[in-house]
Design a protein around this motif. Structure first.
Motif, PDB file in Angstrom:
ATOM      1  N   LEU A  38      49.481  21.459  44.369  1.00  0.00           N
ATOM      2  CA  LEU A  38      48.173  20.898  44.676  1.00  0.00           C
ATOM      3  C   LEU A  38      48.411  19.736  45.636  1.00  0.00           C
ATOM      4  O   LEU A  38      49.331  18.929  45.421  1.00  0.00           O
ATOM      5  N   LEU A  39      47.606  19.671  46.717  1.00  0.00           N
ATOM      6  CA  LEU A  39      47.795  18.646  47.750  1.00  0.00           C
ATOM      7  C   LEU A  39      46.694  17.595  47.668  1.00  0.00           C
ATOM      8  O   LEU A  39      45.532  17.917  47.382  1.00  0.00           O
ATOM      9  N   ASN A  40      47.064  16.378  47.975  1.00  0.00           N
ATOM     10  CA  ASN A  40      46.081  15.290  47.989  1.00  0.00           C
ATOM     11  C   ASN A  40      45.221  15.359  49.250  1.00  0.00           C
ATOM     12  O   ASN A  40      45.625  15.935  50.269  1.00  0.00           O
ATOM     13  N   ASP A  41      44.011  14.822  49.148  1.00  0.00           N
ATOM     14  CA  ASP A  41      43.158  14.579  50.317  1.00  0.00           C
ATOM     15  C   ASP A  41      42.306  13.365  49.982  1.00  0.00           C
ATOM     16  O   ASP A  41      42.328  12.884  48.848  1.00  0.00           O
ATOM     17  N   ASP A  42      41.560  12.846  50.972  1.00  0.00           N
ATOM     18  CA  ASP A  42      40.807  11.607  50.754  1.00  0.00           C
ATOM     19  C   ASP A  42      39.399  11.838  50.222  1.00  0.00           C
ATOM     20  O   ASP A  42      38.695  10.860  49.925  1.00  0.00           O
ATOM     21  N   THR A  44      38.102  14.890  48.032  1.00  0.00           N
ATOM     22  CA  THR A  44      37.808  15.620  46.791  1.00  0.00           C
ATOM     23  C   THR A  44      37.726  14.629  45.628  1.00  0.00           C
ATOM     24  O   THR A  44      38.651  13.826  45.432  1.00  0.00           O
ATOM     25  N   MET A  46      38.061  12.858  42.109  1.00  0.00           N
ATOM     26  CA  MET A  46      39.097  12.950  41.066  1.00  0.00           C
ATOM     27  C   MET A  46      38.653  13.839  39.903  1.00  0.00           C
ATOM     28  O   MET A  46      39.456  14.627  39.384  1.00  0.00           O
ATOM     29  N   VAL A  49      39.115  17.539  40.611  1.00  0.00           N
ATOM     30  CA  VAL A  49      40.514  17.977  40.513  1.00  0.00           C
ATOM     31  C   VAL A  49      40.907  18.124  39.040  1.00  0.00           C
ATOM     32  O   VAL A  49      41.563  19.113  38.655  1.00  0.00           O
ATOM     33  N   MET A  68      46.605  14.978  38.222  1.00  0.00           N
ATOM     34  CA  MET A  68      45.727  14.582  39.335  1.00  0.00           C
ATOM     35  C   MET A  68      46.188  13.242  39.913  1.00  0.00           C
ATOM     36  O   MET A  68      46.251  13.059  41.147  1.00  0.00           O
ATOM     37  N   VAL A  71      49.309  13.631  42.045  1.00  0.00           N
ATOM     38  CA  VAL A  71      48.976  14.150  43.382  1.00  0.00           C
ATOM     39  C   VAL A  71      48.353  13.035  44.232  1.00  0.00           C
ATOM     40  O   VAL A  71      48.710  12.848  45.405  1.00  0.00           O
ATOM     41  N   LEU A 105      39.873  20.372  49.019  1.00  0.00           N
ATOM     42  CA  LEU A 105      41.078  20.511  48.191  1.00  0.00           C
ATOM     43  C   LEU A 105      41.941  21.692  48.647  1.00  0.00           C
ATOM     44  O   LEU A 105      41.427  22.787  48.881  1.00  0.00           O
TER      45      LEU A 105
HETATM   46  N1  TYC Z   1      42.607  11.351  46.606  1.00  0.00           N
HETATM   47  C1  TYC Z   1      41.364  11.807  45.994  1.00  0.00           C
HETATM   48  C2  TYC Z   1      40.419  10.651  45.831  1.00  0.00           C
HETATM   49  O1  TYC Z   1      40.816   9.500  45.940  1.00  0.00           O
HETATM   50  C3  TYC Z   1      41.625  12.472  44.636  1.00  0.00           C
HETATM   51  C4  TYC Z   1      42.463  13.702  44.714  1.00  0.00           C
HETATM   52  C5  TYC Z   1      43.483  13.894  43.799  1.00  0.00           C
HETATM   53  C6  TYC Z   1      42.210  14.691  45.690  1.00  0.00           C
HETATM   54  C7  TYC Z   1      44.258  15.061  43.836  1.00  0.00           C
HETATM   55  C8  TYC Z   1      42.971  15.856  45.721  1.00  0.00           C
HETATM   56  O2  TYC Z   1      44.729  17.187  44.811  1.00  0.00           O
HETATM   57  C9  TYC Z   1      43.988  16.033  44.805  1.00  0.00           C
HETATM   58  N2  TYC Z   1      39.154  10.948  45.564  1.00  0.00           N
END
Ligand code: TYC
Length: 113
Positions: A38-42, A44, A46, A49, A68, A71, A105
């Motif tokens: 699972l990859l992080n993004d700014d 999605t 919490m 996830v 979560m 990630v 995501l």
């Molecule tokens: N970074 C996201 C946020 O701050 C939360 C997040 C966690 C998104 C894990 C993707 O795989 C993920 N809302």
């Protein structure tokens, strides 16, 4: 694959004293395993996830929050290790669910070493 246990010599063996016994180790072939990442993004949320992890990976709420946050902090985490077919299905389920909910995501798979 198996080898004959007894190899008769190619040469004539007039007095029948040169039979060669060859033992071959039977090696069990295990199917390769695949890590689902699972990859992080700014963007999605919490909670989304956490819900994905509970729903598609069968982990408890506490475990889902922990994964979560890993990630979120590290950028990526392995969420499970499966056969090719199961890993492919998990990735497709997560990507479809994220897309239907308009979240960016990303979930991928990679062969385990
Ligand atoms: N970074 C996201 C946020 O701050 C939360 C997040 C966690 C998104 C894990 C993707 O795989 C993920 N809302």
């Amino acid at each position: 694959m198996s080898q004959p246990l007894v190899n008769m010599a190619d040469e004539p063996d007039q007095d029948n004293d040169t039979a060669v016994i060859t033992k071959t180790k039977a090696r069990t072939q295990r199917p390769p395993l695949y890590k689902v990442l699972l990859l992080n993004d700014d963007y999605t949320p919490m909670e989304f996830v956490v819900h994905v992890l509970e729903r598609f990976f069968g982990v408890s709420h506490a475990q889902a929050v922990e994964i979560m946050l890993t990630v979120h902090k590290k950028g990526v985490a392995v969420v499970g290790v499966f056969s090719y077919e199961v890993a492919e299905t998990k990735v497709a389920q997560v990507m479809d669910f994220a897309r239907r909910n308009q979240h960016p995501l990303q979930c991928t798979m990679e062969k385990e070493d």
